[in-house]
Write a protein that holds these residues in place. Structure first.
Motif, mmCIF file in Angstrom:
data_model
loop_
_atom_site.group_PDB
_atom_site.id
_atom_site.type_symbol
_atom_site.label_atom_id
_atom_site.label_comp_id
_atom_site.label_asym_id
_atom_site.label_seq_id
_atom_site.Cartn_x
_atom_site.Cartn_y
_atom_site.Cartn_z
ATOM 1 N N THR B 27 0.824 -1.202 0.000
ATOM 2 C CA THR B 27 0.000 0.000 0.000
ATOM 3 C C THR B 27 0.862 1.258 0.000
ATOM 4 O O THR B 27 2.068 1.200 0.226
ATOM 5 N N SER B 28 0.246 2.408 -0.206
ATOM 6 C CA SER B 28 0.959 3.679 -0.061
ATOM 7 C C SER B 28 1.242 3.918 1.414
ATOM 8 O O SER B 28 0.427 3.570 2.276
ATOM 9 N N ILE B 29 2.395 4.489 1.688
ATOM 10 C CA ILE B 29 2.831 4.584 3.074
ATOM 11 C C ILE B 29 3.182 6.015 3.483
ATOM 12 O O ILE B 29 3.501 6.861 2.646
ATOM 13 N N ASN B 30 3.116 6.253 4.796
ATOM 14 C CA ASN B 30 3.662 7.488 5.374
ATOM 15 C C ASN B 30 5.160 7.332 5.592
ATOM 16 O O ASN B 30 5.927 8.251 5.364
ATOM 17 N N ASN B 31 5.529 6.174 6.113
ATOM 18 C CA ASN B 31 6.932 5.896 6.365
ATOM 19 C C ASN B 31 7.149 4.401 6.447
ATOM 20 O O ASN B 31 6.189 3.615 6.542
ATOM 21 N N LEU B 32 8.409 4.020 6.410
ATOM 22 C CA LEU B 32 8.805 2.627 6.564
ATOM 23 C C LEU B 32 9.900 2.585 7.616
ATOM 24 O O LEU B 32 10.786 3.452 7.649
ATOM 25 N N GLN B 33 9.823 1.593 8.472
ATOM 26 C CA GLN B 33 10.779 1.495 9.567
ATOM 27 C C GLN B 33 11.414 0.116 9.563
ATOM 28 O O GLN B 33 10.817 -0.860 9.112
ATOM 29 N N TRP B 34 12.624 0.059 10.093
ATOM 30 C CA TRP B 34 13.312 -1.212 10.283
ATOM 31 C C TRP B 34 13.544 -1.418 11.778
ATOM 32 O O TRP B 34 13.944 -0.490 12.494
ATOM 33 N N TYR B 35 13.275 -2.651 12.199
ATOM 34 C CA TYR B 35 13.471 -3.045 13.592
ATOM 35 C C TYR B 35 14.370 -4.266 13.631
ATOM 36 O O TYR B 35 14.404 -5.071 12.704
ATOM 37 N N ARG B 36 15.040 -4.409 14.750
ATOM 38 C CA ARG B 36 15.921 -5.550 14.976
ATOM 39 C C ARG B 36 15.409 -6.310 16.190
ATOM 40 O O ARG B 36 14.927 -5.715 17.161
ATOM 41 N N GLN B 37 15.533 -7.649 16.156
ATOM 42 C CA GLN B 37 15.119 -8.473 17.284
ATOM 43 C C GLN B 37 16.162 -9.550 17.536
ATOM 44 O O GLN B 37 16.350 -10.438 16.701
ATOM 45 N N ASN B 38 16.816 -9.463 18.668
ATOM 46 C CA ASN B 38 17.693 -10.553 19.090
ATOM 47 C C ASN B 38 16.828 -11.718 19.539
ATOM 48 O O ASN B 38 15.693 -11.537 19.976
ATOM 49 N N SER B 39 17.368 -12.906 19.454
ATOM 50 C CA SER B 39 16.609 -14.115 19.733
ATOM 51 C C SER B 39 15.936 -14.059 21.099
ATOM 52 O O SER B 39 16.600 -13.854 22.120
ATOM 53 N N GLY B 40 14.627 -14.208 21.112
ATOM 54 C CA GLY B 40 13.878 -14.265 22.359
ATOM 55 C C GLY B 40 13.682 -12.930 23.051
ATOM 56 O O GLY B 40 13.215 -12.897 24.198
ATOM 57 N N ARG B 41 14.021 -11.846 22.394
ATOM 58 C CA ARG B 41 13.916 -10.522 23.000
ATOM 59 C C ARG B 41 12.886 -9.670 22.276
ATOM 60 O O ARG B 41 12.290 -10.075 21.281
ATOM 61 N N GLY B 42 12.678 -8.477 22.781
ATOM 62 C CA GLY B 42 11.778 -7.541 22.115
ATOM 63 C C GLY B 42 12.428 -6.897 20.903
ATOM 64 O O GLY B 42 13.604 -7.090 20.633
ATOM 65 N N LEU B 43 11.627 -6.131 20.162
ATOM 66 C CA LEU B 43 12.131 -5.460 18.969
ATOM 67 C C LEU B 43 12.703 -4.100 19.336
ATOM 68 O O LEU B 43 12.199 -3.418 20.228
ATOM 69 N N VAL B 44 13.739 -3.728 18.614
ATOM 70 C CA VAL B 44 14.394 -2.441 18.820
ATOM 71 C C VAL B 44 14.342 -1.647 17.517
ATOM 72 O O VAL B 44 14.716 -2.154 16.460
ATOM 73 N N HIS B 45 13.882 -0.415 17.619
ATOM 74 C CA HIS B 45 13.786 0.450 16.439
ATOM 75 C C HIS B 45 15.181 0.822 15.953
ATOM 76 O O HIS B 45 16.056 1.210 16.740
ATOM 77 N N LEU B 46 15.401 0.682 14.628
ATOM 78 C CA LEU B 46 16.693 1.026 14.046
ATOM 79 C C LEU B 46 16.639 2.360 13.301
ATOM 80 O O LEU B 46 17.476 3.243 13.522
ATOM 81 N N ILE B 47 15.682 2.482 12.398
ATOM 82 C CA ILE B 47 15.692 3.642 11.512
ATOM 83 C C ILE B 47 14.320 3.809 10.880
ATOM 84 O O ILE B 47 13.601 2.822 10.653
ATOM 85 N N LEU B 48 13.945 5.050 10.613
ATOM 86 C CA LEU B 48 12.679 5.386 9.972
ATOM 87 C C LEU B 48 12.984 6.214 8.729
ATOM 88 O O LEU B 48 13.799 7.140 8.793
ATOM 89 N N ILE B 49 12.339 5.875 7.632
ATOM 90 C CA ILE B 49 12.484 6.661 6.407
ATOM 91 C C ILE B 49 11.090 7.070 5.943
ATOM 92 O O ILE B 49 10.174 6.240 5.873
ATOM 93 N N ARG B 50 10.913 8.347 5.680
ATOM 94 C CA ARG B 50 9.608 8.861 5.282
ATOM 95 C C ARG B 50 9.388 8.642 3.778
ATOM 96 O O ARG B 50 10.339 8.460 3.018
ATOM 97 N N SER B 51 8.162 8.712 3.372
ATOM 98 C CA SER B 51 7.821 8.411 1.983
ATOM 99 C C SER B 51 8.447 9.391 0.993
ATOM 100 O O SER B 51 8.626 9.067 -0.185
ATOM 101 N N ASN B 52 8.813 10.587 1.459
ATOM 102 C CA ASN B 52 9.427 11.569 0.550
ATOM 103 C C ASN B 52 10.958 11.528 0.601
ATOM 104 O O ASN B 52 11.631 12.368 -0.003
ATOM 105 N N GLU B 53 11.493 10.557 1.307
ATOM 106 C CA GLU B 53 12.935 10.374 1.379
ATOM 107 C C GLU B 53 13.336 9.169 0.546
ATOM 108 O O GLU B 53 12.576 8.205 0.417
ATOM 109 N N ARG B 54 14.552 9.204 0.035
ATOM 110 C CA ARG B 54 15.021 8.100 -0.809
ATOM 111 C C ARG B 54 16.117 7.292 -0.147
ATOM 112 O O ARG B 54 16.290 6.111 -0.435
ATOM 113 N N GLU B 55 16.864 7.937 0.737
ATOM 114 C CA GLU B 55 17.982 7.245 1.372
ATOM 115 C C GLU B 55 18.220 7.877 2.735
ATOM 116 O O GLU B 55 18.040 9.078 2.922
ATOM 117 N N LYS B 56 18.641 7.029 3.660
ATOM 118 C CA LYS B 56 18.934 7.514 4.996
ATOM 119 C C LYS B 56 20.058 6.680 5.590
ATOM 120 O O LYS B 56 20.145 5.476 5.346
#
Lengths: 117, 113
Positions: B27-56
Motif C-alpha cells: 500500500t501507499s505509506i507514510n513511512n517505513l521502519q526497520w526493527y531488529r530483534q535478538n533471539s527471544g527478545r523484544g524489537l528495537v527500532h533502528l531507523i525510519l524513512i519517510r515516503s518523501n525520502e530516498r535514502e537515509k
C-alpha cells in the motif's frame, strides 16, 4: 534509558486455564499496544490503546482475549480459556504517537513467552 | 495484507561483509521502519524513512526507499557477529490516523566470526 516493562517473562499454562500479562509503558506515552508474535513470524497487533480507550481491537479474539488500561498507564492482557494455538510471545509496546512530525516509532518490551500445554 | 515481505528469509555471512535485506509492501505509506530483534527478545527500532525520502544513513546502516516499486532495502556495512538477529520492516499506511505499523516476517541474519 526508559523501558517498557512486562511480566511475567515466561508462563506455562494448561489448556483451558486463564493467563494474564502485565505491561508498564514508557512514562508519558499515551499509546500502548499489545502484539502477538508466533515463532518465525513478525508481530501482529492485537489491541491498541490511546490513553485508557481502545482504538483498535479488530484483530483481538474477543471470545477469549481481553485487555484493559484502566488509568491510562499500565495494562493487562488476559486470555481465558487458553488454547494450544495461543502459544506465542506477547509483546507490549508504547509510543508517543507523534504522527505529525517524526512518525510513529514504537518501543517494545522484552515480551512474555506463553506456552500452553 | 498490508504487511511488508522481507527477502531473503535467512542470510548467512562472514564478519566484515556487507548484509543487504529487502522489503516489499503493497500500500501507499507514510513511512517505513526497520526493527531488529535478538533471539527471544523484544524489537528495537533502528531507523525510519519517510515516503518523501530516498535514502537515509545511521552509523553502519543505510536504508533506501523506492515508493514507485514499493520496496526498501537495509544495508549493514562491515557486519559484526553482534549483528546476528532478525530484522523486520514495518510500514505505516498513508493516511493512518492511529499510526498502526504492519510488520513483515523478517530476515534472520547470521554473522559468523
Amino acid at each position: 534509558e526508559a523501558e517498557v516493562a512486562q511480566s511475567p517473562r515466561y508462563k506455562i499454562t494448561e489448556k483451558s486455564q486463564a493467563v494474564a500479562f502485565w505491561c508498564d509503558p514508557i512514562s508519558g506515552h499515551a499509546t500502548l499496544y499489545w502484539y502477538r508474535q508466533i515463532l518465525g513470524q513478525g508481530p501482529e497487533l492485537l489491541v491498541q490503546f490511546q490513553d485508557e480507550s481502545v482504538v483498535d481491537d479488530s484483530q483481538l479474539p474477543k471470545d477469549r482475549f481481553s485487555a484493559e488500561r484502566l488509568k491510562g498507564v499500565d495494562s493487562t492482557l488476559k486470555i481465558q480459556p487458553a488454547e494450544l494455538g495461543d502459544s506465542a510471545m506477547y509483546l507490549c509496546a508504547s509510543s508517543d504517537n507523534d504522527l505529525g512530525t517524526r512518525g510513529n516509532t514504537i518501543y517494545f518490551g522484552e515480551g512474555s513467552w506463553l506456552t500452553v500445554v | 495484507s498490508q504487511q511488508g515481505e522481507e527477502d531473503p528469509q535467512a542470510l548467512s555471512i562472514q564478519e566484515g561483509e556487507n548484509a543487504t535485506m529487502n522489503c516489499s509492501y503493497k500500500t501507499s505509506i507514510n513511512n517505513l521502519q526497520w526493527y531488529r530483534q535478538n533471539s527471544g527478545r523484544g524489537l528495537v527500532h533502528l531507523i525510519l524513512i519517510r515516503s518523501n525520502e530516498r535514502e537515509k544513513h545511521s552509523g553502519r546502516l543505510r536504508v533506501t526507499l523506492d515508493t514507485s516499486k514499493k520496496s526498501s532495502s537495509l544495508l549493514i556495512t562491515a557486519s559484526r557477529a553482534a549483528d546476528t538477529a532478525s530484522y523486520f520492516c514495518a510500514t505505516e499506511e498513508r493516511g493512518s490516523t492511529l499510526g498502526r505499523l504492519y510488520f513483515g516476517r523478517g530476515t534472520q541474519l547470521t554473522v559468523w566470526p
